[in-house]
Design a protein around this motif. Structure first.
Motif, PDB file in Angstrom:
ATOM      1  N   ARG A 261      42.725  38.809  33.794  1.00  0.00           N
ATOM      2  CA  ARG A 261      43.735  37.928  33.216  1.00  0.00           C
ATOM      3  C   ARG A 261      45.042  38.061  33.978  1.00  0.00           C
ATOM      4  O   ARG A 261      45.394  39.154  34.454  1.00  0.00           O
ATOM      5  CB  ARG A 261      43.947  38.287  31.747  1.00  0.00           C
ATOM      6  N   VAL A 262      45.763  36.956  34.114  1.00  0.00           N
ATOM      7  CA  VAL A 262      47.077  36.972  34.758  1.00  0.00           C
ATOM      8  C   VAL A 262      48.009  37.909  33.988  1.00  0.00           C
ATOM      9  O   VAL A 262      48.054  37.887  32.754  1.00  0.00           O
ATOM     10  CB  VAL A 262      47.665  35.549  34.820  1.00  0.00           C
ATOM     11  N   GLY A 263      48.738  38.760  34.703  1.00  0.00           N
ATOM     12  CA  GLY A 263      49.632  39.731  34.093  1.00  0.00           C
ATOM     13  C   GLY A 263      49.006  41.095  33.907  1.00  0.00           C
ATOM     14  O   GLY A 263      49.698  42.059  33.548  1.00  0.00           O
ATOM     15  N   GLU A 264      47.704  41.212  34.143  1.00  0.00           N
ATOM     16  CA  GLU A 264      46.997  42.475  33.937  1.00  0.00           C
ATOM     17  C   GLU A 264      47.295  43.460  35.058  1.00  0.00           C
ATOM     18  O   GLU A 264      47.390  43.090  36.228  1.00  0.00           O
ATOM     19  CB  GLU A 264      45.493  42.209  33.852  1.00  0.00           C
ATOM     20  N   GLN A 265      47.448  44.732  34.701  1.00  0.00           N
ATOM     21  CA  GLN A 265      47.653  45.796  35.676  1.00  0.00           C
ATOM     22  C   GLN A 265      46.292  46.195  36.242  1.00  0.00           C
ATOM     23  O   GLN A 265      45.359  46.493  35.498  1.00  0.00           O
ATOM     24  CB  GLN A 265      48.314  47.011  35.019  1.00  0.00           C
ATOM     25  N   VAL A 266      46.185  46.191  37.586  1.00  0.00           N
ATOM     26  CA  VAL A 266      44.909  46.507  38.228  1.00  0.00           C
ATOM     27  C   VAL A 266      45.109  47.582  39.291  1.00  0.00           C
ATOM     28  O   VAL A 266      46.230  47.819  39.762  1.00  0.00           O
ATOM     29  CB  VAL A 266      44.269  45.256  38.872  1.00  0.00           C
ATOM     30  N   THR A 267      44.016  48.220  39.650  1.00  0.00           N
ATOM     31  CA  THR A 267      44.000  49.246  40.681  1.00  0.00           C
ATOM     32  C   THR A 267      42.992  48.844  41.755  1.00  0.00           C
ATOM     33  O   THR A 267      41.914  48.321  41.444  1.00  0.00           O
ATOM     34  CB  THR A 267      43.616  50.614  40.098  1.00  0.00           C
ATOM     35  N   VAL A 268      43.361  49.096  43.005  1.00  0.00           N
ATOM     36  CA  VAL A 268      42.489  48.802  44.131  1.00  0.00           C
ATOM     37  C   VAL A 268      41.835  50.100  44.584  1.00  0.00           C
ATOM     38  O   VAL A 268      42.514  51.089  44.847  1.00  0.00           O
ATOM     39  CB  VAL A 268      43.275  48.159  45.294  1.00  0.00           C
ATOM     40  N   LEU A 269      40.499  50.098  44.641  1.00  0.00           N
ATOM     41  CA  LEU A 269      39.749  51.286  45.039  1.00  0.00           C
ATOM     42  C   LEU A 269      39.030  51.037  46.362  1.00  0.00           C
ATOM     43  O   LEU A 269      38.640  49.908  46.645  1.00  0.00           O
ATOM     44  CB  LEU A 269      38.731  51.648  43.947  1.00  0.00           C
ATOM     45  N   PRO A 270      38.921  52.058  47.217  1.00  0.00           N
ATOM     46  CA  PRO A 270      39.136  53.478  46.908  1.00  0.00           C
ATOM     47  C   PRO A 270      40.552  53.993  47.125  1.00  0.00           C
ATOM     48  O   PRO A 270      40.809  55.167  46.918  1.00  0.00           O
ATOM     49  CB  PRO A 270      38.167  54.166  47.872  1.00  0.00           C
ATOM     50  N   SER A 271      41.515  53.148  47.529  1.00  0.00           N
ATOM     51  CA  SER A 271      42.862  53.640  47.851  1.00  0.00           C
ATOM     52  C   SER A 271      43.585  54.178  46.626  1.00  0.00           C
ATOM     53  O   SER A 271      44.418  55.083  46.727  1.00  0.00           O
ATOM     54  CB  SER A 271      43.688  52.525  48.497  1.00  0.00           C
TER      55      SER A 271
END
Length: 443
Positions: A261-271
């Protein structure tokens, strides 16, 4: 059967299912009968089958020809490749994978069943449960297919005896229960004659259950995405060279599970770098939310180094990254998999170098015992492996996600697919798969 309107079709649910069983158990005939009796065969297709059948001296159309499309299949009378068919009734739409029965093509059965929500395993009533029946049941259990139908075929050749059906159903159900299969529905049929395929059989009045089609139309299909772990394997980084969008930088891929969803906090893996979704493009149009199987482009708040193979996940629900993977695998290549074998491991859109550190056990299909430390797995073996990867990977357990909890091992020399793996899987595990809409493996 009445014609299905566009409005009715839009309201029906979708069921992906696969057929499996030993050679000559009648899988292709069952599929042909299902298509024919449900009025899902075009007139020209049926006429072509009638012509070929007549040229062979057969009085009735050979309905197996509706699915055995390869010339080699028709010549040998067996299914080799996975034949996909699409049909619909007023109650449901179907994607059907008719998979091979010959042990040599077990790898294709794995392919067809990897996306299935239901598997129909056929048994010849004259032969009962055989080794390939057990192998297909084991694969269905490992792939966590939620529903298994045991179709005891060729009942016409055993005089429609209830005792024959009951003995086979009892043996198979006991075996499947040991494997951890959550549900088995047994149906006595004759695919050649049509008993209990689409229409109820007058020859088996002792059976009071559903026909095959009735069960396919009414079995519960769960597409609840609310409990899925949201995952987007990045396939492409999009940076159009245009004056209209000079700063556009999007990360495109097919959502493997869950929703974003727009506004959602996300993490990029594996970094492990975190940011926020500022936009989602779907078919060139902005949307507020996107979900499993949709191909989208995510726009992120921060300029992070992201490339093909990275995985975008919700920050609150990020899987661990690891270089040590333990999994249950089905070996599909002719060459054996051995301890010390150097391979490529493909997980999602990322491919990394890896080595097979150990093969702790191999499953014996007859009694479900484990043969410890066999040293190698040969074609169609099912066993446990421990793998060390050259780079850390964000992997889910297969119980949590059929897509991001699976991988394949590849021969680095010629690109041959060696093994299909399920992270953390073992037998007799009753936990259900949460996301049943994944795309599965493609060899």
């Amino acid at each position: 059967m009445s014609t299905i309107t566009t409005e009715e079709l839009a309201e029906t649910t979708l069921l992906r299912f696969a057929t499996a069983g030993s050679v000559d158990d009648g899988k292709s005939t069952l599929v042909g009968r299902l298509l024919h009796d449900s009025k899902s065969v075009l007139t020209d297709q049926l006429e072509a089958v009638e012509r070929v059948s007549a040229s062979r001296g057969q009085e009735a159309p050979d309905l197996a020809l509706l699915t055995d499309g390869l010339r080699a299949e028709r010549e040998q009378g067996i299914t080799i490749d996975v034949a996909y068919r699409y049909f619909a009734t007023p109650r449901r739409r179907f994607i059907l994978a008719d998979t091979p029965g010959h042990v040599q093509y077990t790898r294709n059965m794995v392919t067809g069943a990897s996306t299935a929500e239901l598997t129909v395993i056929l048994v010849d009533a004259r032969n009962g449960v055989v080794e390939q029946t057990r192998r297909h049941a084991a694969i269905a259990a490992l792939l966590r297919v939620p529903h298994v139908v045991l179709a005891v075929n060729k009942m016409d050749l055993v005089g429609y005896e209830e005792s024959v059906f009951a003995a086979i159903a009892e043996e198979f159900t006991a075996y499947a229960t040991e494997l951890g299969v959550p549900e088995v529905t047994a149906i006595p049929i004759s695919a050649l004659v049509g008993d209990n395929v689409v229409e109820a059989s007058a020859n088996m009045d002792w059976y009071g259950g559903p026909t095959v089609l009735e069960h396919l139309e009414t079995v519960p299909v769960a597409h609840d995405l609310s409990h899925c772990h949201a995952r987007l394997p990045v396939q492409y980084v999009i940076r159009p060279q245009s004056a209209d969008h000079p700063d556009y930088r999007g990360y495109a891929g097919q959502i493997a599970a869950g929703s974003f969803r727009v506004g959602e906090q996300v993490t990029v893996l594996p970094s492990g770098r975190s940011t926020k979704i500022t936009g989602i493009d779907l078919l060139g149009e902005p949307v507020e939310v996107a979900w499993t199987t949709q191909s989208v482009t995510l726009l992120l708040q921060d300029d992070i180094d992201i490339s093909r193979g990275d995985l975008i996940v919700p920050s609150k629900d990020a899987p661990p990254t690891t270089q040590d993977i333990e999994a249950t695998v089905c070996h599909v290549a002719d060459a054996p998999l051995t301890v010390g074998h150097r391979v490529l491991l493909k997980h999602g859109t990322r491919t990394v170098k890896a080595i097979v550190k150990d093969i702790p056990s191999r499953l014996t299909l007859d009694d479900l015992s484990l043969h410890p430390h066999p040293g190698q797995l040969v074609a169609n073996d099912i066993g446990r492996v421990k793998i060390r990867t050259a780079e850390a990977l964000p992997v889910d357990s297969y119980a949590a996600s059929r897509r991001t909890g699976s991988f394949i091992l590849i021969d680095p020399n010629d690109g041959t697919t060696l093994t299909a793996g399920m992270v953390g899987e073992s037998f007799a595990s009753p936990e259900p798969v949460k996301d049943e809409t994944d795309e599965g493996w493609h060899f």
